[in-house]
Design an enzyme around this catalytic site. Structure first.
Site, PDB file in Angstrom:
ATOM      1  N   LYS A  80       0.873  -1.128  -0.103  1.00 28.00           N
ATOM      2  CA  LYS A  80      -0.078  -0.006  -0.137  1.00 28.00           C
ATOM      3  C   LYS A  80       0.912   1.263  -0.020  1.00 28.00           C
ATOM      4  O   LYS A  80       2.002   1.354   0.552  1.00 28.00           O
ATOM      5  CB  LYS A  80      -0.795   0.067   1.385  1.00 28.00           C
ATOM      6  CG  LYS A  80      -1.928   0.946   1.125  1.00 28.00           C
ATOM      7  CD  LYS A  80      -2.843   0.642   2.578  1.00 28.00           C
ATOM      8  CE  LYS A  80      -3.821   2.002   2.312  1.00 28.00           C
ATOM      9  NZ  LYS A  80      -4.860   1.712   3.426  1.00 28.00           N
ATOM     10  N   SER A 155      -9.685   1.896   2.413  1.00 30.36           N
ATOM     11  CA  SER A 155      -8.739   2.809   1.807  1.00 30.36           C
ATOM     12  C   SER A 155      -7.805   1.587   0.900  1.00 30.36           C
ATOM     13  O   SER A 155      -7.033   2.196  -0.097  1.00 30.36           O
ATOM     14  CB  SER A 155      -8.342   3.733   2.556  1.00 30.36           C
ATOM     15  OG  SER A 155      -7.407   3.203   3.620  1.00 30.36           O
ATOM     16  N   SER A 179     -10.094  -0.628   6.741  1.00 27.82           N
ATOM     17  CA  SER A 179      -9.245  -0.265   5.375  1.00 27.82           C
ATOM     18  C   SER A 179      -8.626  -1.527   4.914  1.00 27.82           C
ATOM     19  O   SER A 179      -8.258  -1.506   3.795  1.00 27.82           O
ATOM     20  CB  SER A 179      -8.328   0.845   5.506  1.00 27.82           C
ATOM     21  OG  SER A 179      -9.117   2.077   5.060  1.00 27.82           O
TER      22      SER A 179
HETATM   23  N1  GLN Z   1     -13.389   4.437   5.956  1.00 27.32           N
HETATM   24  C1  GLN Z   1     -12.698   4.934   7.013  1.00 27.32           C
HETATM   25  C2  GLN Z   1     -12.195   6.200   7.038  1.00 27.32           C
HETATM   26  O1  GLN Z   1     -12.227   6.937   6.278  1.00 27.32           O
HETATM   27  C3  GLN Z   1     -11.714   3.939   7.637  1.00 27.32           C
HETATM   28  C4  GLN Z   1     -10.534   4.055   6.871  1.00 27.32           C
HETATM   29  C5  GLN Z   1      -9.110   3.137   7.200  1.00 27.32           C
HETATM   30  O2  GLN Z   1      -9.343   2.168   7.902  1.00 27.32           O
HETATM   31  N2  GLN Z   1      -8.214   3.613   6.858  1.00 27.32           N
HETATM   32  O3  GLN Z   1     -11.655   6.744   8.263  1.00 27.32           O
END
Ligand code: GLN
Length: 486
Positions: A80, A155, A179
């Site tokens: 990532k 994400s 995410s």
């Molecule tokens: N969708 C959640 C956020 O926008 C979690 C994102 C994540 O786990 N990095 O914060």
């Protein structure tokens, strides 16, 4: 041999060890697959094919010299783009870091490198990991390999899509509120968030430090255990990484659930969860019951406040963590400036996308004098209540099983203008981060050709039991063998 890109880590290892294939051939197959399908899926921000071939040849030399017995030697992986990779662009899918080339490796990358894994590239994500669809990437949207009109989740959408489309053998993601697990579920692969403190975040671009954790995204549960083995353990450069024994997680892979107590918290099946998703998860639970597990409905009343609590805590921490992007030390700096303040203002104004700015503002607001007690302090108190809910549940159950995402993958653009609908995509995963628990997402069915994922939540430091349940379920089903047509 054809189709090498479809192999799992453990399958590739067997063929590499017996000398039937070389890492160069395997890596070449993955790179050819990328050439063929990446134009449709767009999972990668940066590809490093020459580097990958070099590393693969080095791995083959190690093996020839008799030093290649490690399971990760010569295995092509994707990382990532919020994990620092020495000498390779690390953008966090943000304009503000679009030219950032780290001079060091993240702890997890360093460990994989030391074990002679091969790196094929850096995967797309929501900017600074803020989002659930990769639509917040400053560069482009990644598409779901099962339906190119749909999002891959986020994400870590690029990492999940790359695994699902066989554009790598496995990948790493990060999980602050879901995410790793939500995109894994939406792309039909396995994703795990380890216990908070299991994995060092040194070199992970920080989003919300009390919640962030790095974990594997893989084609099956065995690979999840293998990759988890590789990244866990105390690291003095991350003071939150905990010095607890790291078991061999592959030893947990026995398909045995007799007498295992499964809690099924009803709040996770409530409003907003698609009936098809709930039904698939219930079916999975029934299968585990047939195998000897004992499942029972339970209740975690404070879960209802999980999302609200998270959207104070995460932005508050983000507003502090992202203060470092000021045009002085990293990446982007505005072109026209009249002084220091002006430079910082313009740099941040130009460098951050809308979602990131919104979170910084919410977080700063929640932390300001006069509002701190009402928002931040209250959210911390709610956090304790949620944690206690889980503690109580784990007095009775070995694991909890829930959906991972309330729905299957949604269409690109469908939720982009509705921030609340987007945030609800993480309603089942966020409480787990709030409580610091380990959890794994695993494919358990399809709706309209799109994968459904279940979530197995475990006690702190008890990744083994989660893996055992996941493995037992996987052995009894074949969802993990299904591939998108592409
Ligand atoms: N969708 C959640 C956020 O926008 C979690 C994102 C994540 O786990 N990095 O914060």
């Amino acid at each position: 041999m054809s189709g090498l890109h479809t192999l799992t880590i453990h399958e590739a290892y067997d063929l590499l060890r017996s000398g039937e294939i070389t890492s160069r051939e395997l890596t070449q197959a993955v790179l050819e697959r990328i050439e063929a399908v990446e134009p449709k899926v767009r999972a990668y921000i940066t590809l490093t094919p020459e580097l990958a071939i070099q590393q693969a040849e080095e791995a083959d030399r190690l093996r020839e010299a008799g030093n290649g017995s490690d399971v990760l030697v010569g295995i092509p992986l994707a990382i990532k783009d919020n994990l620092c990779t020495r000498g390779v662009l690390t953008t966090c899918a943000s304009k503000i870091l679009q030219n950032f080339v780290p001079p060091y490796d993240a702890h997890v990358v360093e460990r994989l490198r030391r074990r002679s894994a091969v790196f094929v590239g850096k995967t797309n994500m929501d900017e600074f990991a803020m989002g659930s669809s990769t639509e917040n990437s400053a560069f482009f949207v990644t598409r779901n390999p099962w339906n190119l009109e749909c999002v891959p989740g986020g994400s870590s959408g690029g990492s999940a899509a790359a695994v699902a489309a066989d554009m790598c053998i496995a990948s790493l993601g990060s999980d602050t509120g879901g995410s790793i697990r939500q995109p894994a579920a939406l792309c039909g692969v396995v994703g795990m968030k380890p216990t908070y403190g299991r994995v060092s975040r040194y070199g992970l671009v920080a989003y919300a430090s009390s919640l962030d954790q790095i974990g594997p995204i893989t084609k099956d549960v065995t690979d999840c255990a293998i990759l988890l083995n590789a990244i866990c353990g105390k690291d003095h450069r991350d003071s939150t990484s905990v010095d607890v024994p790291v078991p061999d997680f592959t030893a947990a892979l026995v398909p045995e659930v007799k007498g295992l107590r499964i809690g099924v918290p009803k709040e996770f099946f409530a409003q907003g969860v698609a009936p098809e998703v709930a039904e698939a998860v219930y079916r999975a639970i029934r299968l585990l019951e047939e195998m000897g597990a004992i499942a029972e409905e339970t209740s975690l009343p404070y879960i209802e406040y999980g999302l609200a609590c998270y959207y104070i805590l995460a932005p508050a921490e983000a507003s502090s963590n992202l203060a470092r992007y000021d045009g002085v030390k990293y990446g982007w700096r505005t072109q026209e400036l009249t002084g220091h303040i002006d430079m910082v203002e313009k740099t941040r104004g130009e460098g951050f996308g809308a979602e990131v700015k919104q979170r910084i503002m919410i977080g700063t607001y929640a932390l300001s004098a006069g509002y701190y007690d009402a928002y931040y302090l209250k959210a911390q108190q709610v956090r304790t209540l949620i944690r206690r809910d889980f503690d109580r549940a784990f007095e009775q159950y070995d694991v909890l099983i829930t959906p991972t995402s309330p729905t299957v993958a949604f269409r690109i653009g469908e939720k982009a203008d509705d921030p609340l609908a987007m945030k609800l995509a993480d309603v089942c995963t966020i409480p787990v981060n709030i409580a610091g628990l380990p959890a794994l997402a695993l494919p358990c069915g399809f709706q309209d050709g799109l994968p459904i994922g279940l979530q197995i939540i475990g006690k702190p430091w008890d990744e083994q039991t989660i893996l055992r349940v996941a493995y037992a379920y996987e052995q009894a089903t074949d969802w993990h063998r299904k591939k998108p047509a592409l």
